[in-house]
Structure formats: structure tokens, C-alpha cells
Design an enzyme around this catalytic site. Structure first.
Site, PDB file in Angstrom:
ATOM      1  N   LYS A  78       1.065  -7.882   8.276  1.00 38.65           N
ATOM      2  CA  LYS A  78       2.052  -8.171   7.240  1.00 38.65           C
ATOM      3  C   LYS A  78       2.253  -9.677   7.164  1.00 38.65           C
ATOM      4  O   LYS A  78       2.535 -10.325   8.182  1.00 38.65           O
ATOM      5  CB  LYS A  78       3.372  -7.460   7.541  1.00 38.65           C
ATOM      6  CG  LYS A  78       3.306  -5.966   7.279  1.00 38.65           C
ATOM      7  CD  LYS A  78       4.670  -5.326   7.434  1.00 38.65           C
ATOM      8  CE  LYS A  78       4.647  -3.860   7.017  1.00 38.65           C
ATOM      9  NZ  LYS A  78       4.516  -3.689   5.556  1.00 38.65           N
ATOM     10  N   LYS A 131       1.979   6.287  -0.342  1.00 38.81           N
ATOM     11  CA  LYS A 131       3.022   6.715   0.585  1.00 38.81           C
ATOM     12  C   LYS A 131       3.660   7.986   0.020  1.00 38.81           C
ATOM     13  O   LYS A 131       4.459   7.913  -0.927  1.00 38.81           O
ATOM     14  CB  LYS A 131       4.083   5.628   0.750  1.00 38.81           C
ATOM     15  CG  LYS A 131       3.596   4.339   1.408  1.00 38.81           C
ATOM     16  CD  LYS A 131       4.748   3.354   1.550  1.00 38.81           C
ATOM     17  CE  LYS A 131       4.363   2.139   2.371  1.00 38.81           C
ATOM     18  NZ  LYS A 131       3.488   1.208   1.591  1.00 38.81           N
TER      19      LYS A 131
END
Length: 352
Positions: A149, A257
């Protein structure tokens, strides 16, 4: 037939840095479905809401949950199209109930202890030293796909972390994915993309913020590194909206997701549309507990994909649930000698 729901707060073992701030806990909710004549046998699912991402992450969430409970009692349908996390949890509960209330959402060789799922090793946001330490742990654990990230610290420092991997391992040994969570702008993303390409990075997720399809399309057309859409998919509720997003932007990949896009049915619709257009995909969990993770992993195991998936491991929380999902190296396995702890689940604060 009846359903109940139970709010639950998951507590992180250590503060988790995200593009939306540092999280120390996360609200979720569970749904169970059962026959009143035999309430001890129930199907369980997780409505994994994600503050800042889930479209329904406001006061509507529990109102809609209560509406669903009432409508099931009355035998009338509930429109969950704009409540993807509740749709996901309801789907899971129905699948579990239909399969005998044993935590088997998708019967497959995976749930018999055969086969496994390769996952990426996620390096959470943090300061430079924290991220370097987390990276070394993942590499030492044997992960061959690392997801980093970015956007938490200066890009030059983040680039240094990525460079340290490439100094030891080429792309045939370690695949690197980065997730920007919309942290860059059109003014500063170009040099970053060029440098990522120089470092042989596999892909970058959501380089700029969602909601700018024409700008994202320009990036996808010209970027030297593959672009994957993530947040861009959230809030697309209809078939036509999904088609339009893919046709306009034309990304290399989409990241799915289930808790944020309408459960397994919503994710499968995205997969079908992507594959017709030659767009790749992988599945990512969204900080669910082991209850939701178990269901998602079982579904992923049926998809016959050889890409590393972005599934969690259940190790983030101090108050998680027992689960048959186990991690060995960079692979998730299902241990058929274990199961969800129904006594632990039954003790939750169930409401109807």
C-alpha cells in the site's frame, strides 16, 4: 423461516494504517437464518461493512438490517441492491443453511482438504522502518506475490522499499503489486507510473480517486504499468453501470471485494463482464472476520484461477472467531477437521 443479526466490533492487534486513516477497530455484523422449529441449526454470514468505502456505511445500515428481518418474517422480498454488504452476508447465511449449517458454503475439493489458494503478502501502510520490517517478514514467510500500500509516506521512500525487493528478486521470483487507493492525481502520477514500470511492478490499483472515468481511461491507455480498478467498482449497482464503467475505462484488471459489490452474485457479474472484454481480475477480502473470510475463500477456490488472490488470513484481530481456514507459507488451506465454533457464534448479541 427467521433471521437475526448481531453487531460486532473487531479489535485490531495493532493499529492498521489505511488511506482513510489509522484503524484500531472495525464494525461488522453477522446474519443468521434458521427455522423456528429448530433454532440451534442456523446458517451464518457476515455483512462486512467498511467505513469510508461501503455505500451503506451510515445510519441506513442497521435500519435496512431490521427491514430484512421483518420482511423475512412476513415472507416478502427485500431490495438489497444498494446494500452490498448485507446482500453478501444474507447470501452467505442462505448458502450455509442450504448446505446443512456446517460452514460449507461451496462444496469442493478445497473444503475436503485438497488444494489451496495462493495469496499475496500485504504490506500495510506505516513509516519507512515499519514497512521495511513488514516486507521482510512477508518475504521470509515465502510469499511470491507482495502487495504494498503506497501513499502513506513520501513516494521516494516508498520507491526505495520497492527497489529493495528488486535488488534481491526479479519479477520471475517475486511479483509486486501496489495499491494507491486513489492517493495520486493526474498532476503527479505520471512519473510514478514510469518508475513503477522500471521496477517491473505488476500493477497499480486505483492510482487516482474513483469517479473520474475519462481521466482513468487516459491513464489506462498510456500507462506503462497495468492499472487495476478497485474503489471504482463500488457503487455500481446495475448491469448497465458495470458495463459502462468497463467499456469507458478499459482497465487491465479489476479487483473484486464481495462485501462491497453485492456478494458472490455481484462479484460473479463483474467477472463475467470482465472476461468478455479480456480484462483480468482477482478477489480481495475487505477486513472481514474469519466468518466472512471462510465463505469468501471457499468461493474463490471454485473459480479456477491461478493468480495470487488478495485474501486476508484472520490474523489481524484479537477477538476473531475459530475457523477451518489456515495459512501455510503463502497459501490458504481448509482444514476439514476444524469448523466454525457455533457456541462462540451463538453467544453474540443477536437481535430481531
Amino acid at each position: 423461516m427467521r433471521i437475526q443479526f448481531a453487531p460486532y466490533v473487531l479489535d485490531f492487534k495493532a493499529p492498521a494504517g489505511t488511506s482513510r486513516g489509522v484503524m484500531t477497530n472495525k464494525l461488522t455484523a453477522f446474519i443468521r437464518i434458521f427455522d423456528e422449529r429448530n433454532p440451534s441449526d442456523y446458517g451464518i454470514g457476515e455483512a462486512g461493512i467498511f467505513p469510508g468505502l461501503s455505500p451503506e456505511a451510515d445510519e441506513r445500515y442497521f435500519y435496512k438490517m431490521a427491514e430484512l428481518v421483518t420482511n423475512v418474517k412476513l415472507g416478502i422480498p427485500t431490495d438489497l441492491s444498494h446494500f452490498p454488504s448485507i446482500q453478501a452476508g444474507f447470501e452467505q447465511a442462505i448458502l450455509d443453511y442450504s448446505s446443512g449449517c456446517k460452514g460449507i458454503y461451496f462444496d469442493s475439493p478445497f473444503t475436503k482438504g485438497q488444494g489451496s489458494i495462493e495469496i499475496n503478502g500485504l504490506v500495510w501502510m506505516g513509516n519507512f522502518d515499519e514497512m521495511k520490517e513488514r516486507l521482510e517478514i512477508k518475504l521470509n514467510e515465502g510469499f511470491k506475490c507482495i502487495k504494498i500500500k503506497i501513499g502513506a509516506i513520501e513516494w521516494e521512500r516508498e520507491k526505495e522499499i520497492i527497489s529493495s525487493i528488486r535488488a534481491k528478486y526479479d519479477s520471475s521470483r517475486v511479483e509486486i503489486r501496489v495499491d494507491a487507493n486513489g492517493g495520486f492525481t493526474m498532476d503527479n502520477i505520471r512519473p510514478v507510473l514510469n518508475q513503477l514500470a522500471d521496477l517491473d511492478v505488476h500493477s497499480i490499483e486505483q492510482p487516482i480517486r474513483q469517479g473520474h472515468p475519462e481521466l482513468m481511461r487516459k491513464l489506462c491507455e498510456t500507462s506503462p504499468v497495468a492499472i487495476a480498478l478497485d474503489e471504482e467498482l463500488i457503487g455500481k449497482f446495475t448491469f448497465e453501470e458495470k458495463e459502462s464503467a468497463l467499456d469507458i475505462i478499459q482497465p487491465a484488471y479489476i479487483v473484486l471485494k464481495p462485501s462491497l459489490i453485492g456478494g458472490f452474485s455481484g462479484a460473479q457479474e463483474w467477472i463475467d463482464l470482465a472476461e468478455k472484454r479480456g480484462i483480468g481480475w482477482w478477489i480481495t477480502s475487505a477486513l472481514e472476520s474469519n466468518i466472512g473470510l471462510n465463505a469468501i475463500a471457499q468461493w474463490v477456490a471454485t473459480l479456477n484461477t491461478d493468480m495470487a488472490q488478495g485474501l486476508g488470513t484472520g490474523a489481524l484481530y484479537v477477538n476473531n472467531f475459530d475457523s477451518p481456514i489456515e495459512l501455510s507459507g503463502d497459501r490458504l488451506f481448509y482444514n476439514p477437521s476444524l469448523s466454525l465454533n457455533r457456541e462462540q457464534i451463538a453467544a453474540l448479541d443477536w437481535r430481531d
